[in-house]
Design a protein around this motif. Structure first.
Motif, PDB file in Angstrom:
ATOM      1  N   ASP A   1      -4.240  -3.019  10.775  1.00 21.48           N
ATOM      2  CA  ASP A   1      -4.357  -2.620   9.378  1.00 21.48           C
ATOM      3  C   ASP A   1      -3.018  -2.787   8.660  1.00 21.48           C
ATOM      4  N   LEU A   2      -1.957  -2.359   9.316  1.00 17.51           N
ATOM      5  CA  LEU A   2      -0.630  -2.390   8.707  1.00 17.51           C
ATOM      6  C   LEU A   2      -0.195  -3.821   8.417  1.00 17.51           C
ATOM      7  N   ILE A   3      -0.490  -4.736   9.326  1.00 18.67           N
ATOM      8  CA  ILE A   3      -0.138  -6.144   9.118  1.00 18.67           C
ATOM      9  C   ILE A   3      -0.881  -6.694   7.899  1.00 18.67           C
ATOM     10  N   LEU A   4      -2.181  -6.404   7.805  1.00 16.84           N
ATOM     11  CA  LEU A   4      -2.960  -6.899   6.673  1.00 16.84           C
ATOM     12  C   LEU A   4      -2.542  -6.239   5.364  1.00 16.84           C
ATOM     13  N   LEU A   5      -2.151  -4.975   5.419  1.00 15.46           N
ATOM     14  CA  LEU A   5      -1.653  -4.303   4.212  1.00 15.46           C
ATOM     15  C   LEU A   5      -0.373  -4.970   3.718  1.00 15.46           C
ATOM     16  N   ALA A   6       0.526  -5.297   4.651  1.00 13.07           N
ATOM     17  CA  ALA A   6       1.777  -5.950   4.270  1.00 13.07           C
ATOM     18  C   ALA A   6       1.506  -7.308   3.638  1.00 13.07           C
TER      19      ALA A   6
ATOM     20  N   ASN B 247       2.070  -8.171  -0.219  1.00 15.33           N
ATOM     21  CA  ASN B 247       3.247  -9.040  -0.205  1.00 15.33           C
ATOM     22  C   ASN B 247       4.526  -8.205  -0.122  1.00 15.33           C
ATOM     23  N   THR B 248       4.571  -7.333   0.872  1.00 24.72           N
ATOM     24  CA  THR B 248       5.707  -6.412   0.996  1.00 24.72           C
ATOM     25  C   THR B 248       6.110  -6.281   2.458  1.00 24.72           C
ATOM     26  N   PRO B 249       7.380  -6.005   2.740  1.00 25.67           N
ATOM     27  CA  PRO B 249       7.810  -5.837   4.141  1.00 25.67           C
ATOM     28  C   PRO B 249       7.131  -4.640   4.791  1.00 25.67           C
ATOM     29  N   LEU B 250       6.977  -4.699   6.097  1.00 32.80           N
ATOM     30  CA  LEU B 250       6.400  -3.569   6.826  1.00 32.80           C
ATOM     31  C   LEU B 250       7.209  -2.294   6.621  1.00 32.80           C
ATOM     32  N   THR B 251       8.512  -2.439   6.464  1.00 33.70           N
ATOM     33  CA  THR B 251       9.368  -1.256   6.306  1.00 33.70           C
ATOM     34  C   THR B 251       9.011  -0.450   5.057  1.00 33.70           C
ATOM     35  N   GLU B 252       8.381  -1.089   4.059  1.00 32.92           N
ATOM     36  CA  GLU B 252       8.012  -0.361   2.846  1.00 32.92           C
ATOM     37  C   GLU B 252       6.996   0.733   3.139  1.00 32.92           C
ATOM     38  N   PHE B 253       6.209   0.563   4.203  1.00 29.42           N
ATOM     39  CA  PHE B 253       5.191   1.561   4.538  1.00 29.42           C
ATOM     40  C   PHE B 253       5.786   2.726   5.338  1.00 29.42           C
ATOM     41  N   LEU B 254       7.038   2.590   5.736  1.00 29.50           N
ATOM     42  CA  LEU B 254       7.722   3.681   6.435  1.00 29.50           C
ATOM     43  C   LEU B 254       9.010   4.036   5.700  1.00 29.50           C
ATOM     44  N   LYS B 255       8.966   3.890   4.403  1.00 28.99           N
ATOM     45  CA  LYS B 255      10.117   4.197   3.567  1.00 28.99           C
ATOM     46  C   LYS B 255      10.251   5.712   3.403  1.00 28.99           C
ATOM     47  N   GLY B 256      11.482   6.166   3.321  1.00 28.17           N
ATOM     48  CA  GLY B 256      11.706   7.587   3.120  1.00 28.17           C
ATOM     49  C   GLY B 256      12.785   8.124   4.041  1.00 28.17           C
ATOM     50  N   ALA B 257      12.914   9.424   4.069  1.00 26.55           N
ATOM     51  CA  ALA B 257      13.910  10.085   4.911  1.00 26.55           C
ATOM     52  C   ALA B 257      13.223  11.177   5.717  1.00 26.55           C
ATOM     53  N   GLY B 258      13.968  11.734   6.667  1.00 25.83           N
ATOM     54  CA  GLY B 258      13.411  12.786   7.501  1.00 25.83           C
ATOM     55  C   GLY B 258      12.946  12.266   8.848  1.00 25.83           C
ATOM     56  N   HIS B 259      12.186  13.080   9.548  1.00 22.97           N
ATOM     57  CA  HIS B 259      11.739  12.759  10.898  1.00 22.97           C
ATOM     58  C   HIS B 259      10.231  12.518  10.954  1.00 22.97           C
ATOM     59  N   VAL B 260       9.843  11.732  11.939  1.00 20.77           N
ATOM     60  CA  VAL B 260       8.439  11.432  12.177  1.00 20.77           C
ATOM     61  C   VAL B 260       8.140  11.647  13.653  1.00 20.77           C
ATOM     62  N   GLU B 261       7.005  12.259  13.934  1.00 22.57           N
ATOM     63  CA  GLU B 261       6.591  12.460  15.323  1.00 22.57           C
ATOM     64  C   GLU B 261       6.021  11.161  15.876  1.00 22.57           C
ATOM     65  N   VAL B 262       6.670  10.620  16.884  1.00 24.62           N
ATOM     66  CA  VAL B 262       6.204   9.393  17.541  1.00 24.62           C
ATOM     67  C   VAL B 262       6.054   9.705  19.023  1.00 24.62           C
ATOM     68  N   GLY B 263       4.819   9.796  19.488  1.00 20.60           N
ATOM     69  CA  GLY B 263       4.602  10.196  20.870  1.00 20.60           C
ATOM     70  C   GLY B 263       5.098  11.616  21.078  1.00 20.60           C
ATOM     71  N   ALA B 264       5.966  11.776  22.073  1.00 18.23           N
ATOM     72  CA  ALA B 264       6.481  13.109  22.400  1.00 18.23           C
ATOM     73  C   ALA B 264       7.846  13.380  21.790  1.00 18.23           C
TER      74      ALA B 264
END
Length: 216
Positions: free
Chosen positions: A60-65, A69-86
């Protein structure tokens, strides 16, 4: 007290909504546009994704980008922390991973825990420096600095000398004039503006001897 870590789906969903609204598209228009790009989302599914209520797969993320017409990083733009796995990761570190900038050969001998700790320490330090020096928007400035192989400070300071703001801010300010155009025309005009501003900035960098003639 720092806010609790967010989930990846919440960060991606919030940025998806931001990108859509910046383009002036409704959810219905976006759903139709995504379908043309191979992502068969209903308006309801899009709404749930924007609210962080449904998982967003890498496909989905690839098709959204591609669709926006935007870099993948635009979908994870911002500051702070994100829970990834553990673990809880800085968003800036995740952005570096997506850009392939996290790799450091000197960390190859470290174990996984030590490597993650060192990467986190480095990105936190860089983030503090960048925030102190450049609290404004610098996404386009960062991309140009990386392309030309010059310090970010050289790009932003030169941009300020020309427009009294960063390249990113000047691009966004000029792009407002195209907000009423259809999405493809807006994207094309935004691209023209970016290229014109970049050429102007590169010329000034060369005039100041901050960029070698051999670099483009």
């Amino acid at each position: 007290m720092a806010p609790p870590p967010r989930t990846p789906r919440a960060v991606i969903g919030g940025n998806l909504r931001r990108i859509r609204e910046e383009l002036g598209m409704t959810q219905h228009e976006t759903a139709r546009h995504l379908a043309l790009c191979g992502l068969m989302w209903s308006r309801q599914k899009l709404s749930a994704a924007e609210q962080g209520l449904r998982p967003i797969e890498i496909e989905d993320l690839i098709l959204l980008a591609i669709a926006f017409n935007t870099p993948l990083t635009e979908f994870l733009k911002g500051a702070g922390h994100v829970e990834v796995g553990a673990v809880s990761l800085e968003l800036r570190l995740i952005q570096q991973v997506l850009r392939g900038e996290h790799f450091r050969s000197e960390l190859s001998t470290l174990g996984p825990t030590e490597r993650l700790r060192e990467l986190t320490r480095a990105i936190n330090l860089k983030g503090k420096i960048d925030s102190a020096l450049h609290p404004e928007a610098v996404e386009a400035d960062f991309d140009l600095a990386r392309k030309l192989g010059v310090p970010l400070e050289a790009v932003t300071s030169t941009a300020y000398s020309i427009w009294d703001r960063t390249l990113t801010e000047e691009r966004d300010a000029q792009a407002v004039a195209f907000s009423d155009l259809p999405i493809r025309q807006r994207q094309a005009q935004r691209g023209h503006v970016t290229r014109a501003l970049t050429q102007q900035l590169e010329s000034e960098l060369r005039r100041r001897s901050l960029l070698d003639d051999g670099k483009e």
